[in-house]
Design an enzyme around this catalytic site. Sequence first.
Site, PDB file in Angstrom:
ATOM      1  N   HIS A  30      43.020  51.399  44.992  1.00  0.00           N
ATOM      2  CA  HIS A  30      41.944  51.542  46.320  1.00  0.00           C
ATOM      3  C   HIS A  30      43.136  52.199  47.459  1.00  0.00           C
ATOM      4  O   HIS A  30      43.928  52.101  47.366  1.00  0.00           O
ATOM      5  CB  HIS A  30      41.594  50.649  46.051  1.00  0.00           C
ATOM      6  CG  HIS A  30      40.373  49.924  47.263  1.00  0.00           C
ATOM      7  ND1 HIS A  30      40.715  49.744  48.341  1.00  0.00           N
ATOM      8  CD2 HIS A  30      39.241  50.328  46.676  1.00  0.00           C
ATOM      9  CE1 HIS A  30      39.488  50.055  48.726  1.00  0.00           C
ATOM     10  NE2 HIS A  30      38.958  49.604  48.098  1.00  0.00           N
TER      11      HIS A  30
ATOM     12  N   ASP B 115      47.834  44.059  43.983  1.00  0.00           N
ATOM     13  CA  ASP B 115      46.658  44.181  44.403  1.00  0.00           C
ATOM     14  C   ASP B 115      45.830  43.741  43.458  1.00  0.00           C
ATOM     15  O   ASP B 115      44.775  43.817  42.383  1.00  0.00           O
ATOM     16  CB  ASP B 115      46.462  45.320  44.898  1.00  0.00           C
ATOM     17  CG  ASP B 115      44.666  45.380  45.233  1.00  0.00           C
ATOM     18  OD1 ASP B 115      44.324  44.190  45.719  1.00  0.00           O
ATOM     19  OD2 ASP B 115      44.002  46.311  46.014  1.00  0.00           O
TER      20      ASP B 115
ATOM     21  N   GLN C 140      40.926  42.475  42.255  1.00  0.00           N
ATOM     22  CA  GLN C 140      40.087  42.553  41.088  1.00  0.00           C
ATOM     23  C   GLN C 140      40.137  42.168  40.296  1.00  0.00           C
ATOM     24  O   GLN C 140      38.919  42.324  38.663  1.00  0.00           O
ATOM     25  CB  GLN C 140      39.819  44.676  40.721  1.00  0.00           C
ATOM     26  CG  GLN C 140      38.923  45.251  41.419  1.00  0.00           C
ATOM     27  CD  GLN C 140      36.866  44.612  41.937  1.00  0.00           C
ATOM     28  OE1 GLN C 140      37.265  44.437  41.333  1.00  0.00           O
ATOM     29  NE2 GLN C 140      36.789  45.534  43.038  1.00  0.00           N
TER      30      GLN C 140
ATOM     31  N   LYS D  98      34.782  39.060  46.326  1.00  0.00           N
ATOM     32  CA  LYS D  98      34.731  38.845  45.174  1.00  0.00           C
ATOM     33  C   LYS D  98      35.596  37.947  44.491  1.00  0.00           C
ATOM     34  O   LYS D  98      35.202  38.150  43.089  1.00  0.00           O
ATOM     35  CB  LYS D  98      36.428  39.811  45.174  1.00  0.00           C
ATOM     36  CG  LYS D  98      35.597  41.732  45.890  1.00  0.00           C
ATOM     37  CD  LYS D  98      37.085  41.976  45.851  1.00  0.00           C
ATOM     38  CE  LYS D  98      36.456  43.656  46.784  1.00  0.00           C
ATOM     39  NZ  LYS D  98      35.760  44.352  46.320  1.00  0.00           N
TER      40      LYS D  98
ATOM     41  N   CYS E 277      35.949  53.973  46.704  1.00  0.00           N
ATOM     42  CA  CYS E 277      37.342  54.383  47.659  1.00  0.00           C
ATOM     43  C   CYS E 277      38.637  53.805  47.249  1.00  0.00           C
ATOM     44  O   CYS E 277      39.623  53.973  47.502  1.00  0.00           O
ATOM     45  CB  CYS E 277      37.684  52.377  48.435  1.00  0.00           C
ATOM     46  SG  CYS E 277      36.193  52.231  49.582  1.00  0.00           S
TER      47      CYS E 277
END
Length: 420
Positions: free
Chosen positions: A131, A208, A211, A234, A372
């Site tokens: 991202h 990261d 998600q 999220k 993104c």
Amino acid sequence: MNAPGYFSPATGHLQQAADFPILARKIRGKRLVYLDNGATTQKPTSVIDAERDFYRDANANIHRGVHSLSQHATDLYEAGRERVRSFLNAGRSEEIVFTRGTTEAINLVAVSWGRTQLKPGDEIILSGMEHHSNIVPWQLIGEQTGAVLRVVPISDRGELDMEAYGKLLGPRTRLVAVAHVSNALGTVNPIAEIVRQAHAAGAKVLVDGAQAVAHQAVDVQALGCDFYVFSGHKLYGPTGIGALYARYELLSAMPPWQGGGDMIRTVSFERTTYADIPQRFEAGTPNIAGVIGLAAAIDYVQGLGMDRIAAHEQAILAYGTDALARLPGLRLIGTAHDKAGILSFVVEGIHPHDLGTILDTEGIAIRAGHHCAMPVMTRYGIPGTARASLALYNDERDIDALVAGILKAQTMFGKGGKHE
Ligand code: PLP
């Protein structure tokens, strides 16, 4: 909360859409089919109530007050930190820093760790599926320090080329920054193996988890990573709150990145000394209500069980993958063996934005564009994709509605084949 009651005895699937008031909304007179969970998830009543109750019953600033309300608010805030610690299975609560979200957490590491640790010619390895928020902060810090970026290529299926990764690692590698789950492709990356190889080369690893955290249990100690970041919104929590996990030894050696109240020990015009971790990284009044909402979101998913959520979403992903693969002219982008609930695709002759607009007339919310992750689109030679991203409240009906909507768009664009 009685978790088993949330599962349909008939299908074994989660049956908790009623916990999310917004899902009762009609969009253009149709049932809302919300498939934009990769962008942000909807919030259960317990999260909405937790934030409201805080403002109604417990609002005060934290850490500074001698009065009861302030102490109570501080207790709630620090209990939220402990909840995040146990959610990620970090060893100590001091390893958890609250941030505005994933983006701010990565910037914190880039500025505080990167500015002091990186020298000209040092290398940061990223993956080709990051991202923008796990690319741009490293470019910015590279411009300031002279560190350079190296990129692990991805295969046609959307998997990391681990052989190429092994070759990129070397004595100059200082950091590997990689997504746990790709937001554009759904690929679940082999983090433990990535960490093992990076550590063998003497590099640190930032993961990261934006998600990942809502879709599978995460254990930072089992992964072995040095930094792990995620966003509350999220994960069925509020916007404007997220967290950084950083290994104790690393975090305690890192300098502040923002100055202000609450991050100091003493201040004079000659010299300031700084607070211990994690306060050193939380300058100013934080998002107190956000932390309380995030804690409620963690309670909610843990009440259901992360493994059951993962199993439910995998079943819907398999159903959706099969249904979309049977549509003529539709190409799935991202077909990794290990995938989370993301269906990214292009439909021949229909721009993703047009598809998204037509689906909206049916009450179906998807995302269209580059998500993104422009380098991913460049890799596949496409301007963007349509993306349906799943959450625990989605079911087969939502996939059926999506398929019907795509067929309608194909008919409108004169591209309709028959649904085999
Ligand atoms: N990383 C990934 C993989 C994402 O999907 C996102 C958001 O879509 C982010 C980072 C940025 O998250 P936020 O905007 O909450 O900071």
